[in-house]
Design an enzyme around this catalytic site. Sequence first.
Site, PDB file in Angstrom:
ATOM      1  N   HIS A 191       0.815  -1.222   0.000  1.00 12.87           N
ATOM      2  CA  HIS A 191       0.000   0.000   0.000  1.00 12.87           C
ATOM      3  C   HIS A 191       0.846   1.267   0.000  1.00 12.87           C
ATOM      4  CE1 HIS A 191       0.397  -0.038   4.517  1.00 12.87           C
ATOM      5  NE2 HIS A 191       0.345   1.281   4.338  1.00 12.87           N
ATOM      6  N   ASP A 231      -0.061  -7.559   1.267  1.00  9.08           N
ATOM      7  CA  ASP A 231       0.431  -6.195   1.480  1.00  9.08           C
ATOM      8  C   ASP A 231       1.954  -6.151   1.606  1.00  9.08           C
ATOM      9  OD1 ASP A 231       0.287  -3.486   1.677  1.00  9.08           O
ATOM     10  OD2 ASP A 231      -0.415  -3.421   3.742  1.00  9.08           O
ATOM     11  N   SER A 302       4.530   2.216   8.144  1.00 12.79           N
ATOM     12  CA  SER A 302       4.167   1.085   7.281  1.00 12.79           C
ATOM     13  C   SER A 302       5.366   0.580   6.492  1.00 12.79           C
ATOM     14  CB  SER A 302       3.070   1.501   6.307  1.00 12.79           C
ATOM     15  OG  SER A 302       1.860   1.736   6.965  1.00 12.79           O
TER      16      SER A 302
END
Length: 544
Positions: A191, A231, A302
């Site tokens: 992402h 992801d 992230s």
Amino acid sequence: MHEIKLIKYIFIVVALSFALLSCKSLGEPKSVYERLNYTEKDVYENEKKRIADLVKTEPVNALWHAELLGDADTISLCRTTVAQKYDEAIESKDYLSALKYYRSLSAVGAASVLRGSMSEGELSELCASGVPGLSVDESCLPKTISDCIDATVTVWIDRGISIKDGAGYADRVIGSGFFISKNGYIVTNHHVIEDTVNPKNEKYSRLYIKLASDPDTRIPAKVVGYDAVLDLALLKAEVDAPFVLALGSSAELGIGDRVSAIGTPLGLGGTLTQGIVSNVERKLFTTGSVFQIDAAVNSGNSGGPLIDSQMRVQAIVFAGIVQYQGLNFAIPVEYLRQDLPMLFRGGKREHPWMCAYGHTKKTNDGKQNIGLEVQYLMPGGSMYRAEFAVGDVLTSAGGKTVDSIEAMQDILRSHIPDTIVKCTYVRGDASGEKYVYLAPRPDNPGYEIYKSDLISGSFVPIFGMKLASSSTVNHRSYTVVDVLKGGIADESGFSENDPVSVSRVVFADDNDAVHVSLYTRRRKKGFLDIAMGLTAPLDSPYYF
């Protein structure tokens, strides 16, 4: 952080209730696939011709259909073709494809047609050979926490200028990553870099990294491979890594164990926070469970590593909810280990599925798992064509034991689409085995199911209730004949024999959720007439 995706999974009903105006309607399919009757001569001959054409472009799929048909000449043709493809893959050193062909021929008991074939273990070793991260030079490993910080990077996505209220603003996405090889291979989240690989994105997008030791210099990088389901993404930058982080084994990690997260929260590169593992089985992914941690993470963390006391990567931070302190999540490193050969191969990592839905089957006392119960089969899908039935309990697939939905998902993660696997199952007091073709998994299986089946069937995996038509005049009038325990219908108070009239079905623009408006008289609510809406995501861990 990946708050939007996480909130979608946790609070899907609330989020979608505000998005219905942007939804689109979709009617029932004009026809539903029915199994071919191979005892009819015309059907049999036509299927032989279709397989003869299919083998030229999809030899594994053709082999599976030939095995289902049972025609000896057609089977021989397909086996020979797949064996030739295996030889070509070995010659070109495409070991992932070679492994696919080997597994498919082995599943149907035809591995003997391969000349001088290696074992599955040898092929698996070749698939892992040279893949960054699966082996590491110990001289590159960090010796201090400070070294671990130097092994991480800031992932910087330049999206040009965005216009808001007539003014231009620099549009940036900031994430984290970490080196897994000396020659510049980096792991991050999908992402974080999604804009650079999304074919629908027509806007400006450039990918860079920044070293922890030199935060002022942007170094160009490229995406090697990416996996939207797990992801994960693999990047490459032309730089020598100062240090490389070794991948651990998160099976060793338990609730209460201390961990440290390293990343770039809010653009502050090289930030380290500590905490514990709060839970190891949060089902936020559609093909597995993730860790819940209480180490402080924020937007920008992230893709950063979660390390243990031995400075080994045990997970990859991917999500948090900024409104709730200490509610953060990370991807177990085992998923990365399984994924790396596919990511290193390049491009989008496709996942396989069997076009079915089910839950773990337990003993009557609920203390032991005994298999995976099939609760729905998509018409025209692999398990449907292989003549499985609702109620069958899968006990193995691809030579590995299946005692739960988690075990099945683990097996599927280790395969690529276009592979045949042999499955064993129990039906009543009898047992048997069948061949199943692993098809490419769609982004939203529930949407594919709705397009392939009638409402009466598709509501089983989507809402957890099976319907039966109750009127020859009103085709949207049904009776509930079964309610799956723990499903949306069960939690909404539906029972068997409740009448249901479906008035409207609308899908979100990206087809990841559906909202249904209906009228009903639920027995649990005293048979009062009521109009209500049900909202459901179109993907879940129970599609396999």
